[in-house]
Scaffold this active site. Structure first.
Site, PDB file in Angstrom:
ATOM      1  N   ASP A   1     -63.597   6.576 -38.216  1.00 31.96           N
ATOM      2  CA  ASP A   1     -64.376   5.670 -37.366  1.00 31.96           C
ATOM      3  C   ASP A   1     -65.793   5.626 -37.947  1.00 31.96           C
ATOM      4  O   ASP A   1     -66.053   6.183 -39.027  1.00 31.96           O
ATOM      5  CB  ASP A   1     -64.313   6.085 -35.884  1.00 31.96           C
ATOM      6  CG  ASP A   1     -65.109   7.349 -35.564  1.00 31.96           C
ATOM      7  OD1 ASP A   1     -65.654   7.969 -36.500  1.00 31.96           O
ATOM      8  OD2 ASP A   1     -65.176   7.720 -34.378  1.00 31.96           O
ATOM      9  N   HIS A   2     -66.704   4.973 -37.218  1.00 30.52           N
ATOM     10  CA  HIS A   2     -68.075   4.820 -37.730  1.00 30.52           C
ATOM     11  C   HIS A   2     -68.741   6.168 -37.997  1.00 30.52           C
ATOM     12  O   HIS A   2     -69.534   6.301 -38.921  1.00 30.52           O
ATOM     13  CB  HIS A   2     -68.905   4.014 -36.721  1.00 30.52           C
ATOM     14  CG  HIS A   2     -68.869   4.604 -35.340  1.00 30.52           C
ATOM     15  ND1 HIS A   2     -67.770   4.472 -34.523  1.00 30.52           N
ATOM     16  CD2 HIS A   2     -69.772   5.352 -34.651  1.00 30.52           C
ATOM     17  CE1 HIS A   2     -68.009   5.097 -33.375  1.00 30.52           C
ATOM     18  NE2 HIS A   2     -69.205   5.646 -33.437  1.00 30.52           N
TER      19      HIS A   2
ATOM     20  N   CYS B   1     -63.680  11.575 -37.979  1.00 29.86           N
ATOM     21  CA  CYS B   1     -64.562  10.984 -36.964  1.00 29.86           C
ATOM     22  C   CYS B   1     -65.775  11.902 -36.832  1.00 29.86           C
ATOM     23  O   CYS B   1     -66.042  12.681 -37.757  1.00 29.86           O
ATOM     24  CB  CYS B   1     -63.823  10.758 -35.639  1.00 29.86           C
ATOM     25  SG  CYS B   1     -63.204  12.228 -34.811  1.00 29.86           S
TER      26      CYS B   1
ATOM     27  N   THR C   1     -66.333  14.472 -34.791  1.00 30.80           N
ATOM     28  CA  THR C   1     -65.939  15.881 -34.639  1.00 30.80           C
ATOM     29  C   THR C   1     -64.556  16.191 -35.201  1.00 30.80           C
ATOM     30  O   THR C   1     -64.210  17.370 -35.336  1.00 30.80           O
ATOM     31  CB  THR C   1     -65.905  16.253 -33.144  1.00 30.80           C
ATOM     32  OG1 THR C   1     -64.960  15.364 -32.504  1.00 30.80           O
ATOM     33  CG2 THR C   1     -67.263  16.111 -32.493  1.00 30.80           C
TER      34      THR C   1
ATOM     35  N   HIS D   1     -47.496  27.204 -41.669  1.00 27.21           N
ATOM     36  CA  HIS D   1     -46.761  27.508 -40.435  1.00 27.21           C
ATOM     37  C   HIS D   1     -46.430  26.276 -39.607  1.00 27.21           C
ATOM     38  O   HIS D   1     -45.438  26.282 -38.885  1.00 27.21           O
ATOM     39  CB  HIS D   1     -47.571  28.474 -39.558  1.00 27.21           C
ATOM     40  CG  HIS D   1     -47.642  29.857 -40.124  1.00 27.21           C
ATOM     41  ND1 HIS D   1     -48.004  30.959 -39.372  1.00 27.21           N
ATOM     42  CD2 HIS D   1     -47.397  30.339 -41.377  1.00 27.21           C
ATOM     43  CE1 HIS D   1     -47.975  32.049 -40.136  1.00 27.21           C
ATOM     44  NE2 HIS D   1     -47.625  31.694 -41.356  1.00 27.21           N
ATOM     45  N   ASN D   2     -47.272  25.269 -39.636  1.00 27.92           N
ATOM     46  CA  ASN D   2     -47.110  24.130 -38.721  1.00 27.92           C
ATOM     47  C   ASN D   2     -46.723  22.840 -39.410  1.00 27.92           C
ATOM     48  O   ASN D   2     -46.494  21.827 -38.752  1.00 27.92           O
ATOM     49  CB  ASN D   2     -48.401  23.900 -37.918  1.00 27.92           C
ATOM     50  CG  ASN D   2     -48.973  25.179 -37.354  1.00 27.92           C
ATOM     51  OD1 ASN D   2     -50.015  25.656 -37.787  1.00 27.92           O
ATOM     52  ND2 ASN D   2     -48.266  25.776 -36.397  1.00 27.92           N
TER      53      ASN D   2
ATOM     54  N   ARG E   1     -69.808  15.285 -38.266  1.00 25.64           N
ATOM     55  CA  ARG E   1     -70.975  15.876 -37.588  1.00 25.64           C
ATOM     56  C   ARG E   1     -70.858  17.407 -37.490  1.00 25.64           C
ATOM     57  O   ARG E   1     -71.750  18.059 -36.960  1.00 25.64           O
ATOM     58  CB  ARG E   1     -71.112  15.276 -36.183  1.00 25.64           C
ATOM     59  CG  ARG E   1     -71.449  13.798 -36.205  1.00 25.64           C
ATOM     60  CD  ARG E   1     -71.359  13.176 -34.813  1.00 25.64           C
ATOM     61  NE  ARG E   1     -71.734  11.763 -34.854  1.00 25.64           N
ATOM     62  CZ  ARG E   1     -71.435  10.897 -33.899  1.00 25.64           C
ATOM     63  NH1 ARG E   1     -70.777  11.280 -32.826  1.00 25.64           N
ATOM     64  NH2 ARG E   1     -71.801   9.636 -34.019  1.00 25.64           N
TER      65      ARG E   1
ATOM     66  N   HIS F   1     -40.608  29.198 -39.204  1.00 28.34           N
ATOM     67  CA  HIS F   1     -41.575  28.163 -38.818  1.00 28.34           C
ATOM     68  C   HIS F   1     -40.900  26.807 -38.660  1.00 28.34           C
ATOM     69  O   HIS F   1     -41.326  25.979 -37.855  1.00 28.34           O
ATOM     70  CB  HIS F   1     -42.707  28.077 -39.839  1.00 28.34           C
ATOM     71  CG  HIS F   1     -43.394  29.385 -40.045  1.00 28.34           C
ATOM     72  ND1 HIS F   1     -44.077  30.017 -39.032  1.00 28.34           N
ATOM     73  CD2 HIS F   1     -43.470  30.201 -41.123  1.00 28.34           C
ATOM     74  CE1 HIS F   1     -44.562  31.162 -39.490  1.00 28.34           C
ATOM     75  NE2 HIS F   1     -44.201  31.296 -40.753  1.00 28.34           N
TER      76      HIS F   1
ATOM     77  N   ARG G   1     -39.555  26.451 -35.172  1.00 27.23           N
ATOM     78  CA  ARG G   1     -40.627  26.221 -34.188  1.00 27.23           C
ATOM     79  C   ARG G   1     -41.168  24.793 -34.269  1.00 27.23           C
ATOM     80  O   ARG G   1     -41.455  24.162 -33.244  1.00 27.23           O
ATOM     81  CB  ARG G   1     -41.760  27.232 -34.409  1.00 27.23           C
ATOM     82  CG  ARG G   1     -41.303  28.637 -34.076  1.00 27.23           C
ATOM     83  CD  ARG G   1     -42.200  29.705 -34.625  1.00 27.23           C
ATOM     84  NE  ARG G   1     -41.644  31.033 -34.371  1.00 27.23           N
ATOM     85  CZ  ARG G   1     -42.035  32.127 -34.995  1.00 27.23           C
ATOM     86  NH1 ARG G   1     -42.993  32.080 -35.904  1.00 27.23           N
ATOM     87  NH2 ARG G   1     -41.479  33.281 -34.708  1.00 27.23           N
TER      88      ARG G   1
HETATM   89  C1  RB5 Z   1     -68.143   8.665 -31.825  1.00 27.10           C
HETATM   90  O1  RB5 Z   1     -69.430   8.702 -31.319  1.00 27.10           O
HETATM   91  C2  RB5 Z   1     -67.442   9.990 -31.599  1.00 27.10           C
HETATM   92  O2  RB5 Z   1     -67.218  10.183 -30.240  1.00 27.10           O
HETATM   93  C3  RB5 Z   1     -66.162  10.073 -32.376  1.00 27.10           C
HETATM   94  O3  RB5 Z   1     -66.409   9.877 -33.724  1.00 27.10           O
HETATM   95  C4  RB5 Z   1     -65.401  11.378 -32.309  1.00 27.10           C
HETATM   96  O4  RB5 Z   1     -66.230  12.451 -32.608  1.00 27.10           O
HETATM   97  C5  RB5 Z   1     -64.603  11.606 -31.122  1.00 27.10           C
HETATM   98  O5  RB5 Z   1     -63.934  12.627 -30.975  1.00 27.10           O
END
Ligand code: RB5
Length: 148
Positions: A10-11, A67, A69, A100-101, A111, A135, A138
């Site tokens: 995403d952005h 993204c 996070t 394992h997964n 970020r 594994h 599972r």
């Molecule tokens: C966008 O601001 C942010 O919420 C998105 O990139 C992400 O981190 C969501 O989980």
């Protein structure tokens, strides 16, 4: 080695995505970049679903979603049957998520982690094999609703 990778963001993941594409291309991976292609705001579930469709249709074995996070992308991806997505901010989780997964989608947070750690995580995640054995049982349980 299957060297085809699909990647999306995403952005909030756009800058890291570009750096990873450049890095992975240098390592001879063939990259399908499904966007987004700028920092205009876009909703991560749209990109996550678009990428995961290409995984479950077997066009790609592995995908990378970025993204802010990594969390939103992973939640969206894990809603889709046969997708096993992991958010990684360390290389050990990247390794075990493969061993394992059998994770097929790697989610990263621009970020949260820096460019060089992101590159190391990608290297390990892309080059670590699923260990199968116990594994496999599972992982199959995840898809077959055998857990009540
Ligand atoms: C966008 O601001 C942010 O919420 C998105 O990139 C992400 O981190 C969501 O989980």
């Amino acid at each position: 080695m299957n060297n085809k990778i699909i990647i999306g963001c995403d952005h909030a993941g756009f800058l890291l995505k570009n750096k990873l594409i450049e890095y992975l291309k240098e390592k001879n991976y063939i990259i399908n970049d499904i966007g987004c292609y700028n920092t205009d705001s876009i909703d991560y579930p749209i990109i996550a679903k678009q990428l995961c469709k290409k995984i479950i249709s077997n066009e790609y074995e592995k995908g990378i979603l970025i993204c802010g996070t990594g969390i939103g992308m992973s939640i969206a991806a894990n809603k889709i049957k046969n997708i096993r997505a992991v958010v990684c901010s360390d290389t050990t989780s990247a390794k075990f998520s493969r061993q394992h997964n059998n994770t097929n989608v790697l989610c990263l947070g621009q970020r949260i982690i820096g460019e060089y750690l992101a590159k190391d995580i990608c290297d390990i995640w892309l080059n670590t094999e699923f260990q199968k054995d116990r594994h496999l049982r599972r992982v199959l349980m995840l898809e077959n609703s055998t857990v009540n």
